[in-house]
Enzyme design. Structure first.
Site, mmCIF file in Angstrom:
data_model
loop_
_atom_site.group_PDB
_atom_site.id
_atom_site.type_symbol
_atom_site.label_atom_id
_atom_site.label_comp_id
_atom_site.label_asym_id
_atom_site.label_seq_id
_atom_site.Cartn_x
_atom_site.Cartn_y
_atom_site.Cartn_z
ATOM 1 N N THR A 1 77.542 53.278 53.136
ATOM 2 C CA THR A 1 77.624 54.285 54.209
ATOM 3 C C THR A 1 77.085 55.629 53.717
ATOM 4 O O THR A 1 77.201 55.947 52.546
ATOM 5 C CB THR A 1 79.125 54.457 54.581
ATOM 6 O OG1 THR A 1 79.589 53.233 55.136
ATOM 7 C CG2 THR A 1 79.364 55.578 55.558
ATOM 8 N N ASP B 1 85.373 52.923 60.369
ATOM 9 C CA ASP B 1 85.904 54.292 60.385
ATOM 10 C C ASP B 1 84.841 55.354 60.644
ATOM 11 O O ASP B 1 85.159 56.447 61.131
ATOM 12 C CB ASP B 1 86.546 54.599 59.030
ATOM 13 C CG ASP B 1 85.511 54.515 57.907
ATOM 14 O OD1 ASP B 1 84.970 53.405 57.684
ATOM 15 O OD2 ASP B 1 85.211 55.553 57.291
ATOM 16 N N THR C 1 83.839 57.519 53.061
ATOM 17 C CA THR C 1 83.127 56.257 52.884
ATOM 18 C C THR C 1 84.039 55.252 52.194
ATOM 19 O O THR C 1 84.950 55.648 51.480
ATOM 20 C CB THR C 1 81.838 56.453 52.060
ATOM 21 O OG1 THR C 1 81.283 55.176 51.738
ATOM 22 C CG2 THR C 1 82.086 57.196 50.759
HETATM 23 N N1 GLY Z 1 83.152 52.698 55.901
HETATM 24 C C1 GLY Z 1 82.245 51.923 56.622
HETATM 25 C C2 GLY Z 1 82.836 50.868 57.408
HETATM 26 O O1 GLY Z 1 83.901 50.374 57.108
HETATM 27 O O2 GLY Z 1 82.239 50.453 58.387
#
Ligand code: GLY
Length: 295
Positions: free
Chosen positions: A164, A195, A215
């Site tokens: 991410t 998230d 992230t």
């Molecule tokens: N942190 C990225 C996701 O879980 O989609």
């Protein structure tokens, strides 16, 4: 106010062959964003630019280079927020949009809503004049998908994958903005939203305290609304570094979650913390002639 920007390219076990391109990518992203700020660009412009660059860089799990879902398709989540008005825009599970962070900004600026998902978000993109690409797949991710498909393995551990991207900036007027964008997790079921596009989880910006991009393990980050937790710590008087550390400790101690955060507080100080093996990250403050980075 002294201008500053910090960017990340994901907190995970970044393999050796990706370390150099990841470092190069986050450095260039921070450099571009700082140039924007020094030309009197807004914090919002700077974080959008930083994230667009990382979305276009195939080494990161965002935009081009994103992981594939269980159906072998790319589905993207992104959000952007600015700290003066708390205005925010987000999109989830959109397909074939090269720069989802810009679409999130369009939601913020050109709609009455905060979050658009799936087919509706794609429809909005078309109305806004976004080009719909035929594919954002890269060979590395197609090969990973084939392996996972063979094993029918739903997800890998987050310490293994999680590229991410995100950025936080403060401009000359003291405005703070944050942005986060992702392709999510490999082999996720279609429609899974993480998230990154959720205000308070994957990002938050409030000029009264600071800005955050997160992230890592989305399912854990959502449960504690990690970015808002950082802002609460800032509100209690912790500095950016300490607020970052305490929030990642909470993520680990409360739900055994893995991830990382980047932070700028209202005074322009920078902080970062992660409990994964590595986090790709770079920052630049006014007065520095090149970015500091780590992978
Ligand atoms: N942190 C990225 C996701 O879980 O989609």
């Amino acid at each position: 106010m002294k201008r500053a920007v910090i960017v990340h390219g994901g907190a995970w076990k970044i393999p050796k062959e990706l370390q150099k391109p990841s470092r190069k990518g986050v450095k260039e992203s921070a450099r571009l964003a700082m140039k924007c700020l020094m030309n009197n660009g807004s914090a919002l412009d700077a974080v959008e630019l930083a994230v667009r660059y990382l979305e276009d860089n195939p080494h990161f799990d965002a935009g081009t280079g994103s992981v594939l879902n269980a159906e072998g398709e790319v589905e993207l989540d992104a959000a952007i927020m600015e700290g003066k008005t708390l205005n925010a825009g987000a999109i989830a599970a959109v397909r074939n949009i090269k720069n989802p962070i810009s679409l999130a900004r369009s939601v913020m600026e050109n709609s009455n809503y905060v979050l658009l998902v799936g087919r509706g978000a794609n429809k909005f993109a078309t109305h806004q004049g976004y080009e719909i690409f035929t594919s954002l797949k890269v060979r590395r991710e197609t090969e990973r998908w084939k392996r996972l498909h063979k094993e029918y393995k739903e997800t890998m551990k987050f310490s293994e994958i999680g590229g991410t991207v995100g950025a936080v900036a403060i401009d000359a007027t003291g405005n703070i903005a944050a942005a986060t964008s992702t392709g999510g997790v490999p082999f996720k079921p279609p429609g899974r939203v993480g998230d990154s596009c959720l205000i308070g989880s994957g990002l938050y910006a409030d000029n009264e305290v600071g800005g955050v991009s997160a992230t890592g393990d989305g399912e854990s980050i959502m449960k504690i609304a990690l970015s808002k937790v950082v802002c609460e710590y800032l509100g209690k008087g912790l500095n950016a570094e300490k607020a970052a550390q305490e929030s990642v400790k909470l993520l680990e101690n409360r739900i055994d979650g893995r991830g990382g955060v980047i932070v700028i507080d209202k005074g322009g100080d920078i902080g970062l913390s992660y409990n994964t093996p590595k986090m790709a990250c770079a920052y630049m403050k006014e007065g520095m002639d090149k970015p500091e980075s780590q992978v």
